[in-house]
Scaffold this motif. Structure first.
Motif, short mmCIF file in Angstrom:
data_model
loop_
_atom_site.label_atom_id
_atom_site.label_comp_id
_atom_site.label_asym_id
_atom_site.label_seq_id
_atom_site.Cartn_x
_atom_site.Cartn_y
_atom_site.Cartn_z
N ILE A 194 0.83 -1.21 0.00
CA ILE A 194 0.00 0.00 0.00
C ILE A 194 0.86 1.26 0.00
N VAL A 195 1.87 1.28 0.84
CA VAL A 195 2.73 2.47 0.92
C VAL A 195 3.41 2.72 -0.42
N ASN A 196 3.87 1.68 -1.08
CA ASN A 196 4.52 1.87 -2.37
C ASN A 196 3.55 2.32 -3.46
N VAL A 197 2.31 1.90 -3.38
CA VAL A 197 1.30 2.40 -4.31
C VAL A 197 1.08 3.90 -4.06
N VAL A 198 1.02 4.30 -2.79
CA VAL A 198 0.87 5.72 -2.46
C VAL A 198 2.06 6.51 -2.99
N VAL A 226 2.19 10.19 -4.82
CA VAL A 226 2.55 11.31 -3.96
C VAL A 226 4.07 11.34 -3.78
N THR A 227 4.66 12.51 -3.97
CA THR A 227 6.11 12.64 -3.79
C THR A 227 6.45 13.56 -2.62
N SER A 228 5.51 13.79 -1.76
CA SER A 228 5.72 14.68 -0.62
C SER A 228 6.67 14.04 0.39
N PRO A 229 7.73 14.75 0.79
CA PRO A 229 8.67 14.18 1.77
C PRO A 229 8.01 13.76 3.09
N PRO A 230 7.05 14.52 3.64
CA PRO A 230 6.43 14.03 4.88
C PRO A 230 5.67 12.72 4.67
N ILE A 231 5.00 12.56 3.54
CA ILE A 231 4.29 11.31 3.26
C ILE A 231 5.29 10.17 3.10
N TRP A 232 6.39 10.45 2.41
CA TRP A 232 7.43 9.44 2.24
C TRP A 232 7.97 8.98 3.60
N LEU A 236 13.79 3.46 12.07
CA LEU A 236 12.69 4.22 12.70
C LEU A 236 13.19 5.56 13.22
N ILE A 237 14.35 5.55 13.84
CA ILE A 237 14.92 6.79 14.37
C ILE A 237 15.23 7.76 13.23
N VAL A 238 15.85 7.24 12.18
CA VAL A 238 16.21 8.08 11.04
C VAL A 238 14.96 8.64 10.36
N GLN A 239 13.97 7.79 10.12
CA GLN A 239 12.76 8.24 9.44
C GLN A 239 11.95 9.21 10.30
N PHE A 240 11.99 9.03 11.60
CA PHE A 240 11.32 10.00 12.47
C PHE A 240 11.99 11.36 12.33
N GLY A 241 13.32 11.37 12.29
CA GLY A 241 14.05 12.62 12.07
C GLY A 241 13.73 13.21 10.70
N MET A 242 13.63 12.37 9.68
CA MET A 242 13.27 12.85 8.34
C MET A 242 11.86 13.44 8.33
N LEU A 243 10.95 12.81 9.06
CA LEU A 243 9.58 13.33 9.13
C LEU A 243 9.57 14.70 9.78
N ILE A 244 10.25 14.84 10.90
CA ILE A 244 10.33 16.13 11.59
C ILE A 244 10.97 17.17 10.67
N ARG A 245 12.05 16.79 10.04
CA ARG A 245 12.75 17.71 9.14
C ARG A 245 11.86 18.14 7.97
N SER A 246 11.14 17.20 7.39
CA SER A 246 10.29 17.53 6.25
C SER A 246 9.10 18.39 6.67
N LEU A 247 8.57 18.14 7.85
CA LEU A 247 7.45 18.96 8.34
C LEU A 247 7.92 20.39 8.65
N LEU A 274 6.59 9.29 6.58
CA LEU A 274 5.52 8.64 7.35
C LEU A 274 5.31 7.21 6.85
N GLY A 275 5.31 7.04 5.53
CA GLY A 275 5.16 5.70 4.97
C GLY A 275 6.27 4.78 5.42
N GLN A 276 7.50 5.28 5.41
CA GLN A 276 8.62 4.47 5.86
C GLN A 276 8.52 4.12 7.34
N LEU A 277 8.03 5.06 8.14
CA LEU A 277 7.83 4.78 9.57
C LEU A 277 6.83 3.65 9.76
N VAL A 278 5.74 3.68 9.02
CA VAL A 278 4.71 2.65 9.16
C VAL A 278 5.25 1.29 8.70
#
Length: 134
Positions: free
Chosen positions: A45-49, A53-59, A111-122, A61-65
């Motif tokens: 599902i995440v890869n279909v999204v 969508v090419t939004s960094p926060p979505i990317w 998870l730690i890296v992607q959480f940082g990426m999410l914060i950074r992208s937001l 978040l998808g990786q976190l999930v």
């Protein structure tokens, strides 16, 4: 490519030939199949999204999930350990345990890296994710 691989694995585990065809899997495999299937479905599902969508926060978040569900599946496999390598002379159980530890540690780091990426992208400190080439 990831979508096709996840779909093929889902089909192989649940429809044909199913996990019963693998000689070193025990009946306890049924106890981990729910989380393994969830991990594959979430990845699909995440890869279909990502195709839409090419939004960094979505990317991020998808990786976190994906990482969180995969980590849950890895812990469940560790706890149940639905493998029987008794027919083999090599200690495959040790190899599988080591690979599970590597996967669990890698997922935690991810998870730690992607959480940082999410914060950074937001916060607006990232560029759009490039679309994959067809």
């Amino acid at each position: 490519m990831s979508i096709l691989i996840n779909a093929a694995l889902l089909y192989a585990l649940n429809a044909w030939p199913t996990w019963h065809a693998v000689p070193f899997l025990t009946p306890r495999t049924a106890e981990v199949l729910g989380l393994v299937n969830a991990s594959l479905i979430v990845g699909l599902i995440v890869n279909v999204v990502y195709l839409a969508v090419t939004s960094p926060p979505i990317w991020a978040l998808g990786q976190l999930v994906v990482l969180a569900v995969g980590l849950a599946a890895a812990f469940q496999i560790w706890n149940v350990f639905p493998f029987d390598f008794g027919a083999y002379s090599f200690d495959w159980a040790l190899v599988v345990r080591i690979l599970l530890v590597v996967g669990i540690v890698g997922s935690i780091i991810g998870l730690i890296v992607q959480f940082g990426m999410l914060i950074r992208s937001l916060a607006g400190f990232s560029r759009p994710v490039p679309r994959p080439r067809p």
